[in-house]
Design an enzyme around this catalytic site. Sequence first.
Site, PDB file in Angstrom:
ATOM      1  N   ASN A  63       0.806  -1.236   0.000  1.00 17.58           N
ATOM      2  CA  ASN A  63       0.000   0.000   0.000  1.00 17.58           C
ATOM      3  C   ASN A  63       0.834   1.279   0.000  1.00 17.58           C
ATOM      4  O   ASN A  63       0.457   2.265  -0.633  1.00 17.58           O
ATOM      5  CB  ASN A  63      -0.997  -0.019   1.168  1.00 17.58           C
ATOM      6  CG  ASN A  63      -0.317  -0.048   2.508  1.00 17.58           C
ATOM      7  OD1 ASN A  63       0.725  -0.685   2.679  1.00 17.58           O
ATOM      8  ND2 ASN A  63      -0.880   0.636   3.474  1.00 17.58           N
ATOM      9  N   GLY A 103       2.029  -6.121   7.277  1.00 16.99           N
ATOM     10  CA  GLY A 103       1.088  -6.732   6.333  1.00 16.99           C
ATOM     11  C   GLY A 103      -0.179  -7.138   7.060  1.00 16.99           C
ATOM     12  O   GLY A 103      -0.489  -6.608   8.137  1.00 16.99           O
ATOM     13  N   GLU A 137       3.597  -5.498  12.309  1.00 21.83           N
ATOM     14  CA  GLU A 137       2.686  -4.356  12.129  1.00 21.83           C
ATOM     15  C   GLU A 137       1.568  -4.838  11.231  1.00 21.83           C
ATOM     16  O   GLU A 137       1.776  -5.071  10.038  1.00 21.83           O
ATOM     17  CB  GLU A 137       3.424  -3.183  11.470  1.00 21.83           C
ATOM     18  CG  GLU A 137       4.567  -2.625  12.285  1.00 21.83           C
ATOM     19  CD  GLU A 137       4.113  -2.025  13.599  1.00 21.83           C
ATOM     20  OE1 GLU A 137       2.948  -1.602  13.702  1.00 21.83           O
ATOM     21  OE2 GLU A 137       4.913  -2.008  14.543  1.00 21.83           O
ATOM     22  N   CYS A 174      -3.231   1.476   6.391  1.00 20.22           N
ATOM     23  CA  CYS A 174      -3.621   0.742   7.596  1.00 20.22           C
ATOM     24  C   CYS A 174      -4.234   1.679   8.638  1.00 20.22           C
ATOM     25  O   CYS A 174      -4.948   1.243   9.527  1.00 20.22           O
ATOM     26  CB  CYS A 174      -2.419   0.014   8.173  1.00 20.22           C
ATOM     27  SG  CYS A 174      -1.017   1.116   8.430  1.00 20.22           S
ATOM     28  N   GLU A 199       7.332   0.207  16.029  1.00 17.41           N
ATOM     29  CA  GLU A 199       8.385   0.749  15.174  1.00 17.41           C
ATOM     30  C   GLU A 199       8.570   2.220  15.530  1.00 17.41           C
ATOM     31  O   GLU A 199       7.893   2.752  16.401  1.00 17.41           O
ATOM     32  CB  GLU A 199       7.986   0.595  13.704  1.00 17.41           C
ATOM     33  CG  GLU A 199       7.881  -0.858  13.265  1.00 17.41           C
ATOM     34  CD  GLU A 199       7.647  -1.025  11.776  1.00 17.41           C
ATOM     35  OE1 GLU A 199       6.849  -0.246  11.219  1.00 17.41           O
ATOM     36  OE2 GLU A 199       8.252  -1.924  11.172  1.00 17.41           O
TER      37      GLU A 199
HETATM   38  P1  NDP Z   1       0.023  -9.393   3.176  1.00 18.55           P
HETATM   39  O1  NDP Z   1       0.027  -9.882   4.559  1.00 18.55           O
HETATM   40  O2  NDP Z   1      -0.716 -10.165   2.143  1.00 18.55           O
HETATM   41  O3  NDP Z   1       1.511  -9.256   2.600  1.00 18.55           O
HETATM   42  C1  NDP Z   1       2.504  -8.473   3.228  1.00 18.55           C
HETATM   43  C2  NDP Z   1       3.868  -8.971   2.774  1.00 18.55           C
HETATM   44  O4  NDP Z   1       4.079 -10.286   3.282  1.00 18.55           O
HETATM   45  C3  NDP Z   1       4.014  -9.077   1.264  1.00 18.55           C
HETATM   46  O5  NDP Z   1       5.350  -8.781   0.905  1.00 18.55           O
HETATM   47  C4  NDP Z   1       3.687 -10.532   1.029  1.00 18.55           C
HETATM   48  O6  NDP Z   1       4.214 -10.991  -0.194  1.00 18.55           O
HETATM   49  C5  NDP Z   1       4.363 -11.172   2.223  1.00 18.55           C
HETATM   50  N1  NDP Z   1       3.867 -12.491   2.593  1.00 18.55           N
HETATM   51  C6  NDP Z   1       2.670 -13.061   2.329  1.00 18.55           C
HETATM   52  N2  NDP Z   1       2.607 -14.315   2.856  1.00 18.55           N
HETATM   53  C7  NDP Z   1       3.787 -14.535   3.484  1.00 18.55           C
HETATM   54  C8  NDP Z   1       4.344 -15.630   4.232  1.00 18.55           C
HETATM   55  N3  NDP Z   1       3.660 -16.749   4.460  1.00 18.55           N
HETATM   56  N4  NDP Z   1       5.588 -15.501   4.730  1.00 18.55           N
HETATM   57  C9  NDP Z   1       6.286 -14.366   4.544  1.00 18.55           C
HETATM   58  N5  NDP Z   1       5.830 -13.296   3.838  1.00 18.55           N
HETATM   59  C10 NDP Z   1       4.605 -13.372   3.326  1.00 18.55           C
HETATM   60  O7  NDP Z   1      -0.480  -7.888   3.245  1.00 18.55           O
HETATM   61  P2  NDP Z   1      -0.796  -6.926   2.044  1.00 18.55           P
HETATM   62  O8  NDP Z   1       0.424  -6.774   1.194  1.00 18.55           O
HETATM   63  O9  NDP Z   1      -2.079  -7.348   1.426  1.00 18.55           O
HETATM   64  O10 NDP Z   1      -0.985  -5.521   2.814  1.00 18.55           O
HETATM   65  C11 NDP Z   1      -2.175  -5.095   3.355  1.00 18.55           C
HETATM   66  C12 NDP Z   1      -2.212  -5.330   4.851  1.00 18.55           C
HETATM   67  O11 NDP Z   1      -1.108  -4.679   5.453  1.00 18.55           O
HETATM   68  C13 NDP Z   1      -3.447  -4.738   5.504  1.00 18.55           C
HETATM   69  O12 NDP Z   1      -3.960  -5.657   6.425  1.00 18.55           O
HETATM   70  C14 NDP Z   1      -2.912  -3.518   6.216  1.00 18.55           C
HETATM   71  O13 NDP Z   1      -3.678  -3.116   7.335  1.00 18.55           O
HETATM   72  C15 NDP Z   1      -1.556  -3.976   6.613  1.00 18.55           C
HETATM   73  N6  NDP Z   1      -0.699  -2.835   6.886  1.00 18.55           N
HETATM   74  C16 NDP Z   1      -0.329  -2.585   8.180  1.00 18.55           C
HETATM   75  C17 NDP Z   1       0.437  -1.481   8.481  1.00 18.55           C
HETATM   76  C18 NDP Z   1       0.870  -1.205   9.882  1.00 18.55           C
HETATM   77  O14 NDP Z   1       1.794  -0.407  10.047  1.00 18.55           O
HETATM   78  N7  NDP Z   1       0.277  -1.805  10.896  1.00 18.55           N
HETATM   79  C19 NDP Z   1       0.852  -0.534   7.428  1.00 18.55           C
HETATM   80  C20 NDP Z   1       0.422  -0.909   6.118  1.00 18.55           C
HETATM   81  C21 NDP Z   1      -0.335  -2.020   5.858  1.00 18.55           C
HETATM   82  P3  NDP Z   1       3.361 -10.909  -1.565  1.00 18.55           P
HETATM   83  O15 NDP Z   1       2.471  -9.721  -1.520  1.00 18.55           O
HETATM   84  O16 NDP Z   1       4.411 -10.746  -2.569  1.00 18.55           O
HETATM   85  O17 NDP Z   1       2.630 -12.194  -1.639  1.00 18.55           O
END
Ligand code: NDP
Length: 480
Positions: free
Chosen positions: A150, A226, A248, A282, A461
């Site tokens: 995002n 994520g 996070e 987020c 963080e």
């Molecule tokens: P995901 O959890 O789908 O992915 C986040 C990252 O983790 C990506 O690089 C993804 O790779 C990777 N990933 C996925 N599965 C695995 C695994 N099993 N092991 C290791 N890495 C993995 O999140 P999104 O990218 O869809 O992001 C949106 C989410 O992030 C929302 O829930 C949002 O709230 C949260 N978020 C939280 C923030 C915070 O600071 N608390 C800030 C911004 C977002 P790939 O995409 O390449 O599959």
Amino acid sequence: METIRNYIGGKLVEPAAGQYLDNVNPATGEVYGQIPDSDATDIEAATKAAKEAFASWSSLSNEERSKHLLAVADLIDQNHEKLAMAESVDNGKPLKLAGRVDIPRASANFRFFATAIVHFSSESHMMGDEAINYTQRSPVGVAGCISPWNLPLYLFTWKIAPALAAGNTVVAKPSELTPMTAYLLSALCIEAGLPAGVLNIVHGLGTKAGQAIVEHPEIPMISFTGGTNTGKSIAATAAPMFKKLSLELGGKNPNIIFADCDFDLALKTSIHSSFSNQGEICLCGSRIYVERPIYEKFKEEFVARTKALTVGDPLEDGTKVGALVSKGHMEKVLSYIDLAKEEGGTILAGGEQVKLNGRCNNGFYVAPTVVEGLDHTCRTNQEEVFGPFVTLTPFDSEDEVIEYANSTNYGLSATVYTENLKRAHTVAARLKSGIVWINCWLLRDLRTPFGGMKQSGVGREGGLEALRFFTEPKNVCVKI
Ligand code: NDP
């Protein structure tokens, strides 16, 4: 067609298996490049390079490491336009937003931690005149950094910069949906003369390349941003290996508007906190609670302003809401609009996919959507949608709105609008959120602890919290 390469041991390299994934421009729905579909072999090579670089990087003085990071920050600034364009094309966000927020913040992250490390000091504890304890803080080793799509470069650098500043080397994976600015960053690191192996960027799927980072026995700490479900799976893998973990995760943030607020400020800021970056932040406030005396007035003006937002080509100047990041994500957001209707909600604005003409005809656009009439316990009000979608609900008392606000499994951020100072402090204290904004939203001081309670995360963080996470404390007790 741009083919992205991994950055391992200071060089841009092909993935070992020679496999690639498509990189899609969400504004047009077209494939515009290829991304390495990396696997455990690439992660192994990156970890080996990071391990080899660790001894020399960690033994540099803080000032020397700081200079390296400042050189990267300078190059990000010098390449501002190119990076902003790349971020907009890769993610679908308005170009203006990428230029104003994402790219300046990426260089600010490097600058902040490059300077923080030269002021970082450890603690000491006197035991009267009997002994002195002092805390050594040493870099841990190879840090695994995994970030979402995002705010691609913004969140990627938010992890990498403190990890490197503290003397660790890094194996990092950006989201496979938005790899471009991380790739451009690797070229800038080479240009800046960052020593080989200090930062390694491996592209690919989370379940393959990401999972290989989390499983790697020689990566003792994972910093992940994520979704909550991914966080759970990472914790399940990392916990038995006793890795340091910073998670996070998602949010379902309440936006609480009391009748004594500055109405225009609450209205204007709520439009930003609902729909900035297509609601894909987020920290976006997705549940808007308005005190009953001003509910109808707020509703009318909020809906009118929402309908006036231009959904359009991210590269056009007047666009306020761009494309969602992927077809799959657009379908998820549309499914929550259907769910809101099934749960008895009334759509006041939006509620559908937007079809644009011309080059954006096949892009992934959803109209900013406002729904009312839903109970605070229904799925629509409990689950993260992560799109241009908010609910409006009236409330009658402070106790009632606190109950609504704290009712989800999440606890990332909350926003409160009131001109009553005493109420602002008491409500802030009662909210179960890691971050509370009073009469503002997304006003960030990088020194503050950043993160969530409950299922929004583990750890914090930002500022010294990040430098503490990326170091291992050791207490030394000296008898006097
Ligand atoms: P995901 O959890 O789908 O992915 C986040 C990252 O983790 C990506 O690089 C993804 O790779 C990777 N990933 C996925 N599965 C695995 C695994 N099993 N092991 C290791 N890495 C993995 O999140 P999104 O990218 O869809 O992001 C949106 C989410 O992030 C929302 O829930 C949002 O709230 C949260 N978020 C939280 C923030 C915070 O600071 N608390 C800030 C911004 C977002 P790939 O995409 O390449 O599959």
